[in-house]
Design a protein around this motif. Structure first.
Motif, PDB file in Angstrom:
ATOM      1  N   MET A   7       0.828  -1.205   0.000  1.00 36.28           N
ATOM      2  CA  MET A   7       0.000   0.000   0.000  1.00 36.28           C
ATOM      3  C   MET A   7       0.866   1.259   0.000  1.00 36.28           C
ATOM      4  SD  MET A   7      -2.994  -1.088  -0.340  1.00 36.28           S
ATOM      5  CE  MET A   7      -3.934   0.380  -0.084  1.00 36.28           C
ATOM      6  N   LEU A   8       1.923   1.251   0.798  1.00 36.71           N
ATOM      7  CA  LEU A   8       2.831   2.398   0.826  1.00 36.71           C
ATOM      8  C   LEU A   8       3.521   2.574  -0.530  1.00 36.71           C
ATOM      9  CD1 LEU A   8       4.374   1.927   4.360  1.00 36.71           C
ATOM     10  CD2 LEU A   8       3.043   3.903   3.589  1.00 36.71           C
ATOM     11  N   THR A   9       3.885   1.476  -1.158  1.00 37.52           N
ATOM     12  CA  THR A   9       4.536   1.542  -2.466  1.00 37.52           C
ATOM     13  C   THR A   9       3.579   2.106  -3.515  1.00 37.52           C
ATOM     14  OG1 THR A   9       5.923  -0.341  -1.852  1.00 37.52           O
ATOM     15  CG2 THR A   9       5.835   0.222  -4.197  1.00 37.52           C
ATOM     16  N   VAL A  10       2.314   1.693  -3.465  1.00 37.80           N
ATOM     17  CA  VAL A  10       1.319   2.241  -4.383  1.00 37.80           C
ATOM     18  C   VAL A  10       1.152   3.743  -4.137  1.00 37.80           C
ATOM     19  CG1 VAL A  10      -1.145   2.234  -4.988  1.00 37.80           C
ATOM     20  CG2 VAL A  10       0.109   0.072  -4.786  1.00 37.80           C
ATOM     21  N   LEU A  11       1.098   4.154  -2.866  1.00 36.93           N
ATOM     22  CA  LEU A  11       1.012   5.591  -2.553  1.00 36.93           C
ATOM     23  C   LEU A  11       2.233   6.339  -3.079  1.00 36.93           C
ATOM     24  CD1 LEU A  11      -0.415   5.656   1.092  1.00 36.93           C
ATOM     25  CD2 LEU A  11      -1.533   6.451  -1.009  1.00 36.93           C
ATOM     26  N   GLY A  12       3.417   5.766  -2.893  1.00 35.81           N
ATOM     27  CA  GLY A  12       4.642   6.379  -3.415  1.00 35.81           C
ATOM     28  C   GLY A  12       4.622   6.479  -4.929  1.00 35.81           C
ATOM     29  N   LEU A  13       4.138   5.426  -5.583  1.00 38.56           N
ATOM     30  CA  LEU A  13       4.044   5.418  -7.043  1.00 38.56           C
ATOM     31  C   LEU A  13       3.084   6.509  -7.513  1.00 38.56           C
ATOM     32  CD1 LEU A  13       3.586   2.249  -9.214  1.00 38.56           C
ATOM     33  CD2 LEU A  13       2.392   4.340  -9.717  1.00 38.56           C
ATOM     34  N   LEU A  14       1.893   6.553  -6.936  1.00 38.11           N
ATOM     35  CA  LEU A  14       0.897   7.537  -7.357  1.00 38.11           C
ATOM     36  C   LEU A  14       1.349   8.969  -7.062  1.00 38.11           C
ATOM     37  CD1 LEU A  14      -2.369   5.716  -6.243  1.00 38.11           C
ATOM     38  CD2 LEU A  14      -1.469   5.953  -8.576  1.00 38.11           C
ATOM     39  N   GLY A  15       1.896   9.186  -5.869  1.00 38.50           N
ATOM     40  CA  GLY A  15       2.346  10.526  -5.500  1.00 38.50           C
ATOM     41  C   GLY A  15       3.485  11.004  -6.373  1.00 38.50           C
ATOM     42  N   SER A  16       4.461  10.138  -6.612  1.00 34.00           N
ATOM     43  CA  SER A  16       5.600  10.556  -7.440  1.00 34.00           C
ATOM     44  C   SER A  16       5.173  10.764  -8.892  1.00 34.00           C
ATOM     45  CB  SER A  16       6.763   9.558  -7.332  1.00 34.00           C
ATOM     46  OG  SER A  16       6.392   8.273  -7.768  1.00 34.00           O
ATOM     47  N   ALA A  17       4.252   9.941  -9.381  1.00 41.29           N
ATOM     48  CA  ALA A  17       3.766  10.129 -10.756  1.00 41.29           C
ATOM     49  C   ALA A  17       2.976  11.430 -10.883  1.00 41.29           C
ATOM     50  CB  ALA A  17       2.911   8.937 -11.181  1.00 41.29           C
ATOM     51  N   LEU A  18       2.169  11.745  -9.874  1.00 43.16           N
ATOM     52  CA  LEU A  18       1.399  12.994  -9.907  1.00 43.16           C
ATOM     53  C   LEU A  18       2.324  14.206  -9.878  1.00 43.16           C
ATOM     54  CD1 LEU A  18      -1.284  14.489  -9.864  1.00 43.16           C
ATOM     55  CD2 LEU A  18      -1.361  14.151  -7.384  1.00 43.16           C
ATOM     56  N   VAL A  19       3.322  14.185  -9.019  1.00 38.66           N
ATOM     57  CA  VAL A  19       4.276  15.294  -8.940  1.00 38.66           C
ATOM     58  C   VAL A  19       5.066  15.401 -10.239  1.00 38.66           C
ATOM     59  CG1 VAL A  19       6.365  16.114  -7.742  1.00 38.66           C
ATOM     60  CG2 VAL A  19       4.397  15.301  -6.421  1.00 38.66           C
ATOM     61  N   ALA A  20       5.460  14.270 -10.809  1.00 38.67           N
ATOM     62  CA  ALA A  20       6.155  14.296 -12.105  1.00 38.67           C
ATOM     63  C   ALA A  20       5.288  14.969 -13.161  1.00 38.67           C
ATOM     64  CB  ALA A  20       6.527  12.879 -12.546  1.00 38.67           C
ATOM     65  N   GLY A  21       4.008  14.645 -13.163  1.00 40.51           N
ATOM     66  CA  GLY A  21       3.101  15.245 -14.140  1.00 40.51           C
ATOM     67  C   GLY A  21       2.947  16.740 -13.966  1.00 40.51           C
ATOM     68  N   ILE A  22       2.877  17.174 -12.728  1.00 42.15           N
ATOM     69  CA  ILE A  22       2.768  18.617 -12.459  1.00 42.15           C
ATOM     70  C   ILE A  22       4.006  19.341 -12.974  1.00 42.15           C
ATOM     71  CG2 ILE A  22       2.738  20.357 -10.621  1.00 42.15           C
ATOM     72  CD1 ILE A  22       1.014  18.273  -9.010  1.00 42.15           C
ATOM     73  N   PHE A  23       5.175  18.832 -12.623  1.00 43.33           N
ATOM     74  CA  PHE A  23       6.407  19.490 -13.059  1.00 43.33           C
ATOM     75  C   PHE A  23       6.624  19.352 -14.564  1.00 43.33           C
ATOM     76  CE2 PHE A  23       8.040  18.938  -8.502  1.00 43.33           C
ATOM     77  CZ  PHE A  23       7.657  20.219  -8.155  1.00 43.33           C
ATOM     78  N   TYR A  24       6.173  18.241 -15.154  1.00 50.02           N
ATOM     79  CA  TYR A  24       6.274  18.086 -16.606  1.00 50.02           C
ATOM     80  C   TYR A  24       5.416  19.145 -17.301  1.00 50.02           C
ATOM     81  CZ  TYR A  24       5.907  16.304 -21.313  1.00 50.02           C
ATOM     82  OH  TYR A  24       5.926  16.199 -22.679  1.00 50.02           O
ATOM     83  N   ALA A  25       4.231  19.393 -16.766  1.00 51.36           N
ATOM     84  CA  ALA A  25       3.369  20.424 -17.359  1.00 51.36           C
ATOM     85  C   ALA A  25       4.081  21.775 -17.374  1.00 51.36           C
ATOM     86  CB  ALA A  25       2.054  20.517 -16.591  1.00 51.36           C
ATOM     87  N   PHE A  26       4.770  22.090 -16.280  1.00 46.34           N
ATOM     88  CA  PHE A  26       5.502  23.358 -16.243  1.00 46.34           C
ATOM     89  C   PHE A  26       6.605  23.384 -17.297  1.00 46.34           C
ATOM     90  CE2 PHE A  26       3.195  24.507 -12.563  1.00 46.34           C
ATOM     91  CZ  PHE A  26       3.330  25.878 -12.454  1.00 46.34           C
ATOM     92  N   SER A  27       7.342  22.295 -17.438  1.00 41.15           N
ATOM     93  CA  SER A  27       8.425  22.267 -18.425  1.00 41.15           C
ATOM     94  C   SER A  27       7.911  22.269 -19.853  1.00 41.15           C
ATOM     95  CB  SER A  27       9.298  21.026 -18.220  1.00 41.15           C
ATOM     96  OG  SER A  27      10.116  21.183 -17.095  1.00 41.15           O
ATOM     97  N   SER A  28       6.814  21.582 -20.097  1.00 43.65           N
ATOM     98  CA  SER A  28       6.381  21.396 -21.474  1.00 43.65           C
ATOM     99  C   SER A  28       5.556  22.553 -22.020  1.00 43.65           C
ATOM    100  CB  SER A  28       5.612  20.086 -21.635  1.00 43.65           C
ATOM    101  OG  SER A  28       4.416  20.115 -20.885  1.00 43.65           O
ATOM    102  N   PHE A  29       4.739  23.233 -21.168  1.00 46.04           N
ATOM    103  CA  PHE A  29       3.951  24.325 -21.743  1.00 46.04           C
ATOM    104  C   PHE A  29       3.728  25.523 -20.845  1.00 46.04           C
ATOM    105  CE2 PHE A  29       0.863  21.236 -20.154  1.00 46.04           C
ATOM    106  CZ  PHE A  29      -0.006  22.014 -19.400  1.00 46.04           C
ATOM    107  N   VAL A  30       3.773  25.383 -19.522  1.00 46.79           N
ATOM    108  CA  VAL A  30       3.522  26.555 -18.673  1.00 46.79           C
ATOM    109  C   VAL A  30       4.653  27.572 -18.795  1.00 46.79           C
ATOM    110  CG1 VAL A  30       3.189  27.394 -16.315  1.00 46.79           C
ATOM    111  CG2 VAL A  30       2.034  25.298 -17.067  1.00 46.79           C
ATOM    112  N   MET A  31       5.877  27.145 -18.569  1.00 48.13           N
ATOM    113  CA  MET A  31       6.999  28.081 -18.622  1.00 48.13           C
ATOM    114  C   MET A  31       7.239  28.611 -20.039  1.00 48.13           C
ATOM    115  SD  MET A  31       7.583  28.449 -15.489  1.00 48.13           S
ATOM    116  CE  MET A  31       9.090  29.391 -15.327  1.00 48.13           C
ATOM    117  N   PRO A  32       7.153  27.764 -21.088  1.00 48.31           N
ATOM    118  CA  PRO A  32       7.263  28.335 -22.439  1.00 48.31           C
ATOM    119  C   PRO A  32       6.181  29.376 -22.725  1.00 48.31           C
ATOM    120  CG  PRO A  32       7.649  25.971 -22.531  1.00 48.31           C
ATOM    121  CD  PRO A  32       7.184  26.285 -21.129  1.00 48.31           C
TER     122      PRO A  32
END
Length: 159
Positions: A7-32
């Motif tokens: 369960m902790l691993t699933v939480l870590g997977l989901l949380g890290s994937a969500l944070v990756a997506g947020i920061f990817y959005a900034f790199s791919s289109f927000v900051m440009p």
């Protein structure tokens, strides 16, 4: 792997994937997109985003995932002889270094310097250009490392 660690691993997977997506959005289109605005408007918009980011909706995901990582490191050390220990440890260290340490040591100081910048002042456009370049380069690591962490967690679950 016991149920609690799963369960902790699933939480870590989901949380890290969500944070990756947020920061990817900034790199791919927000900051440009901000870089395409006149400097004073881009500065003002980023100043507003930096204030808005410091709210429970984002901070609880970012730092909650960090807490899960610390617990998973303990699980990895305790279960070191198991097949899931190394990917749990690597994933957790990637997240903590690439998200938490990088944010606190690199992005927060950049954001603090931007917070006191007068968007209309002479020289602000040059500072904004430097900010965009430095912030963007560091942010590449902030989406790649939690994405790699989520891959490590997936691998650990499959072991």
């Amino acid at each position: 792997m016991g149920t609690a660690v799963q369960m902790l691993t699933v939480l870590g997977l989901l949380g890290s994937a969500l944070v990756a997506g947020i920061f990817y959005a900034f790199s791919s289109f927000v900051m440009p997109a901000l870089g395409r605005l006149p400097a004073d408007q881009g500065i003002a918009a980023m100043q507003s985003m930096n204030i808005t980011a410091i709210r429970p909706a984002f901070m609880s995901v970012m730092f909650g995932t960090a807490l899960v990582c610390v617990v998973l490191i303990t699980c990895a050390v305790r279960g070191w002889s198991s097949g899931y220990a190394v990917p749990l440890l690597v994933g957790s260290l990637l997240y903590l270094a690439g998200v938490i340490v990088l944010t606190i040591a690199f992005h927060v100081p950049l954001n603090d310097s931007l917070a006191v910048l007068d968007p209309a002042a002479a020289g602000s456009a040059g500072q904004w250009a430097g900010y965009l370049s430095r912030w963007g380069a560091g942010n590449q690591l902030r989406w790649v490392t939690p994405l790699a962490a989520s891959a490590c967690y997936t691998y650990a679950l499959l072991r």
